[in-house]
Design a protein around this motif. Structure first.
Motif, short mmCIF file in Angstrom:
data_model
loop_
_atom_site.label_atom_id
_atom_site.label_comp_id
_atom_site.label_asym_id
_atom_site.label_seq_id
_atom_site.Cartn_x
_atom_site.Cartn_y
_atom_site.Cartn_z
N LEU A 32 66.47 1.88 27.28
CA LEU A 32 65.28 1.28 26.67
C LEU A 32 64.30 0.81 27.72
CD1 LEU A 32 66.88 -0.78 23.80
CD2 LEU A 32 65.04 0.87 23.53
N ASN A 33 64.79 0.14 28.73
CA ASN A 33 63.91 -0.35 29.80
C ASN A 33 63.17 0.79 30.47
OD1 ASN A 33 64.67 -2.98 29.30
ND2 ASN A 33 66.13 -3.08 30.99
N TRP A 36 60.67 2.32 27.92
CA TRP A 36 59.53 1.43 27.71
C TRP A 36 58.54 1.55 28.87
CZ3 TRP A 36 58.11 -1.56 23.61
CH2 TRP A 36 57.09 -2.49 23.82
N LYS A 37 59.10 1.55 30.09
CA LYS A 37 58.23 1.64 31.27
C LYS A 37 57.51 2.98 31.31
CE LYS A 37 57.89 0.45 36.02
NZ LYS A 37 58.37 -0.38 37.06
N THR A 40 54.79 2.80 28.33
CA THR A 40 53.70 1.82 28.40
C THR A 40 53.16 1.62 29.80
OG1 THR A 40 55.18 -0.08 28.76
CG2 THR A 40 54.69 0.53 26.46
N THR A 43 56.74 -3.10 32.61
CA THR A 43 58.14 -3.45 32.37
C THR A 43 58.23 -4.14 31.00
OG1 THR A 43 57.87 -5.58 33.49
CG2 THR A 43 58.68 -3.74 34.82
N PRO A 44 59.38 -4.02 30.33
CA PRO A 44 59.51 -4.66 29.03
C PRO A 44 59.47 -6.18 29.17
CG PRO A 44 61.55 -3.55 29.66
CD PRO A 44 60.55 -3.26 30.72
N GLU A 57 53.10 -6.53 21.55
CA GLU A 57 54.11 -6.05 22.49
C GLU A 57 55.47 -6.70 22.21
OE1 GLU A 57 54.71 -5.53 27.30
OE2 GLU A 57 53.26 -7.00 26.59
N TRP A 61 58.70 -4.57 21.08
CA TRP A 61 59.91 -4.61 21.90
C TRP A 61 61.10 -5.10 21.08
CZ3 TRP A 61 62.29 -2.55 25.70
CH2 TRP A 61 63.42 -3.15 26.23
N VAL A 64 62.09 -2.24 18.48
CA VAL A 64 62.68 -1.05 19.11
C VAL A 64 64.01 -1.38 19.76
CG1 VAL A 64 62.36 0.63 20.97
CG2 VAL A 64 60.47 0.11 19.43
N SER A 65 64.06 -2.45 20.54
CA SER A 65 65.30 -2.77 21.24
C SER A 65 66.39 -3.20 20.27
CB SER A 65 65.07 -3.84 22.31
OG SER A 65 64.69 -5.07 21.73
#
Length: 107
Positions: A32-33, A36-37, A40, A43-44, A57, A61, A64-65
């Motif tokens: 996920l991290n 996401w990076k 977007t 960083t998340p 945001e 987050w 999704v997470s």
């Protein structure tokens, strides 16, 4: 099954499922991290509850997470239960038919 065998089986299942679920959550979080990076360019959010994090945001987050980590944990638990069943010839404690009535579970 004898009471001692059932307790031992329960302990084995508890450890097995815990390791599977924690491992899946860790792998999902790393993915996920990274995703996401890539999506977007940032960083998340470390803490979505922080007022300095944009609300959109934070909500994105969290949704999704939460969904992906929950799915990864469920998938890992199901795979561990399948492995346990193939290894022992029966489902793990708590997943066998009739266990709901024994545990006092009330839907």
């Amino acid at each position: 099954m004898a009471k001692k065998d059932k307790q031992s089986s329960s302990k084995v299942w508890s450890v097995m499922s815990l390791v599977a679920v924690l491992g899946a959550a860790t792998i999902a979080k790393k993915g996920l991290n990274t995703g996401w990076k890539a999506a977007t360019g940032k960083t998340p959010p470390a803490n979505p509850a922080d007022p300095d994090v944009d609300l959109k945001e934070a909500v994105a987050w969290a949704a999704v997470s939460g969904a992906l980590i929950g799915l990864a944990r469920m998938y890992a638990a199901r795979r561990a239960a399948g492995y346990y069943a193939r290894s022992t010839g029966h489902l793990p404690p708590g997943l066998q038919k009739g266990d709901d009535e024994d545990s006092g579970f009330q839907p």
